[in-house]
Write a protein that holds these residues in place. Structure first.
Motif, PDB file in Angstrom:
ATOM      1  N   LEU A   1      -6.833   7.299 -10.937  1.00 42.49           N
ATOM      2  CA  LEU A   1      -5.410   7.018 -10.726  1.00 42.49           C
ATOM      3  C   LEU A   1      -4.490   8.065 -11.345  1.00 42.49           C
ATOM      4  O   LEU A   1      -3.268   7.886 -11.354  1.00 42.49           O
ATOM      5  N   LYS A   2      -5.047   9.152 -11.845  1.00 39.74           N
ATOM      6  CA  LYS A   2      -4.234  10.131 -12.583  1.00 39.74           C
ATOM      7  C   LYS A   2      -3.171  10.807 -11.728  1.00 39.74           C
ATOM      8  O   LYS A   2      -2.136  11.252 -12.232  1.00 39.74           O
ATOM      9  N   ASP A   3      -3.400  10.899 -10.398  1.00 38.54           N
ATOM     10  CA  ASP A   3      -2.426  11.554  -9.524  1.00 38.54           C
ATOM     11  C   ASP A   3      -1.575  10.567  -8.735  1.00 38.54           C
ATOM     12  O   ASP A   3      -0.834  10.962  -7.830  1.00 38.54           O
ATOM     13  N   CYS A   4      -1.674   9.293  -9.070  1.00 40.64           N
ATOM     14  CA  CYS A   4      -0.927   8.262  -8.335  1.00 40.64           C
ATOM     15  C   CYS A   4       0.506   8.150  -8.856  1.00 40.64           C
ATOM     16  O   CYS A   4       0.721   8.021 -10.066  1.00 40.64           O
TER      17      CYS A   4
ATOM     18  N   CYS B   1      -0.851  -3.275  -7.568  1.00 40.28           N
ATOM     19  CA  CYS B   1      -2.165  -3.128  -6.934  1.00 40.28           C
ATOM     20  C   CYS B   1      -2.040  -2.921  -5.433  1.00 40.28           C
ATOM     21  O   CYS B   1      -2.748  -2.093  -4.847  1.00 40.28           O
ATOM     22  N   ARG B   2      -1.133  -3.667  -4.789  1.00 44.31           N
ATOM     23  CA  ARG B   2      -0.925  -3.491  -3.347  1.00 44.31           C
ATOM     24  C   ARG B   2      -0.386  -2.101  -3.041  1.00 44.31           C
ATOM     25  O   ARG B   2      -0.748  -1.483  -2.031  1.00 44.31           O
ATOM     26  N   SER B   3       0.485  -1.602  -3.909  1.00 46.97           N
ATOM     27  CA  SER B   3       1.072  -0.284  -3.699  1.00 46.97           C
ATOM     28  C   SER B   3       0.035   0.822  -3.857  1.00 46.97           C
ATOM     29  O   SER B   3       0.092   1.843  -3.153  1.00 46.97           O
ATOM     30  N   ILE B   4      -0.893   0.641  -4.774  1.00 46.75           N
ATOM     31  CA  ILE B   4      -1.959   1.637  -4.963  1.00 46.75           C
ATOM     32  C   ILE B   4      -2.913   1.613  -3.779  1.00 46.75           C
ATOM     33  O   ILE B   4      -3.308   2.635  -3.234  1.00 46.75           O
ATOM     34  N   GLY B   5      -3.296   0.401  -3.334  1.00 46.23           N
ATOM     35  CA  GLY B   5      -4.187   0.239  -2.189  1.00 46.23           C
ATOM     36  C   GLY B   5      -5.640   0.496  -2.536  1.00 46.23           C
ATOM     37  O   GLY B   5      -6.060   0.409  -3.701  1.00 46.23           O
TER      38      GLY B   5
END
Length: 370
Positions: free
Chosen positions: A324-327, A346-350
């Motif tokens: 997730l470092k580049d999210c 969580c939904r936004s990350i997918g």
């Protein structure tokens, strides 16, 4: 516990729960003894606070004149013993200053004890107080009770998705599953509430002599059984506060909007509305992280969003840093309970991102950003 490094007055120590536990119960989970010995000037201030706290510890629930006299006698004995330890090789001026400083301490103690006695006497002569047990007994549903005996806030997630940040020395009773047309919980102590929106099913917080009604909002209720006031402070949304029917049949409600508060005086059942909390020193000084931090994020790293949530709720979030470092996310988490905040993130990350809650520990599972 870095906060104590800023303590400069005896009152700072007396209002610290962990300091009280160390002095009165010999529980030193925060390392007070070691911290005190690090600095001689600090040790002097701690010792003065210790003497005052011990002298003020009168166990009886009612303070009579003899109680005050006995407590003051004990205080003078402590002061005289402290005076005997003074190095008489010091100058007369130093002894003079020490003597009158201790006299000032004794005078302060006298007024403290007198104030406690006056409060207890007048409080008992006024209206009957409503106890936490009475509130629970009045409820016909089976309730779950959560008590926070730790020295840190605890997160409680309710069946409707609402969350409560329960402070130390506080407890909350609530149904395992909300049924009917209302959601009711019962508080003793202090909690910050974030309520899941449901206009058809209003949410009620019963605390001492007042009832706070909301539909979906965030607010704090402070209602300790041994304190003379009850406080309600609104962060977002709108709440309505009224007297519990156990003490008053009045239908009067006080409406509070964001950054407004109410101080309910239990002795005479009066409502004092505060339209600007920044002008009230007590309220503004008690505002916590969760009430100050912004949950509006524009192109912000996920790691920073998780850090903000950790600071607000004093929880730990374990997530796959490398994946997730580049999210980066743009999202609004304001006016949402903790569980809803986590769902939105969580939904936004997918990519099959999900979370699991275990007390104050959150575990995020993810395969990375979309």
């Amino acid at each position: 516990m870095q906060k104590r490094n800023t303590y400069t007055e005896i009152e700072d120590f007396l209002s610290d729960d962990s300091f009280q536990a160390w002095i009165l119960s010999k529980v030193d989970e925060e390392g007070w003894e070691e911290w005190t010995l690090e600095n001689q000037q600090r040790a002097k201030l701690v010792e003065d606070a210790r003497l005052i706290l011990l002298a003020m510890k009168v166990p009886e629930s009612q303070l009579s004149a003899s109680d005050i006299h006995r407590a003051l006698q004990n205080t003078w004995i402590k002061i005289e013993n402290s005076q005997k330890k003074i190095d008489f090789s010091q100058g007369t001026k130093q002894r003079f200053v020490k003597k009158y400083f201790l006299s000032g301490v004794a005078a302060t103690l006298f007024f403290c004890l007198l104030s406690v006695w006056f409060y207890k006497s007048s409080f008992n002569e006024g209206h009957e107080i409503v106890t936490y047990k009475e509130l629970i007994d009045k409820n016909s549903e089976g309730l779950v009770e959560q008590t926070n005996n730790s020295n840190k806030p605890q997160i409680i997630t309710l069946s409707d998705g609402s969350s409560v940040l329960l402070q130390p020395n506080s407890k909350l009773s609530y149904p395992k599953i909300f049924t009917g047309n209302e959601r009711k919980v019962y508080l003793s102590g202090e909690g910050f509430f974030e309520i899941s929106k449901n206009p058809k099913k209003p949410f009620f917080v019963y605390a001492n002599e007042i009832v706070t009604k909301v539909v979906g909002t965030s607010f704090r209720v402070k209602a300790y059984s041994d304190q003379p006031d009850v406080e309600v402070l609104v962060r977002t949304g709108k709440v309505k506060v009224k007297s519990n029917e156990l003490v008053s049949s009045s239908d009067r409600e006080v409406v509070l909007l964001p950054n407004q508060a109410l101080r309910f005086v239990r002795h005479d059942l009066t409502f004092n509305k505060i339209t600007n909390i920044t002008e009230d020193e007590t309220l503004s000084g008690s505002v916590g992280n969760i009430e100050q931090l912004s949950f509006e994020f524009t192109d912000i790293p996920v790691s920073q969003i998780f850090e903000t949530i950790e600071q607000a709720y004093l929880i730990d979030i374990d997530y796959p840093h490398e994946k997730l470092k580049d999210c980066h996310l743009t999202t609004s988490l304001s006016d949402q309970p903790l569980t809803e905040k986590l769902k939105i993130v969580c939904r936004s990350i997918g990519n099959n991102t999900s979370f699991e809650m275990n007390g104050n520990q959150i575990i995020i599972t993810s395969e990375g950003c979309n």
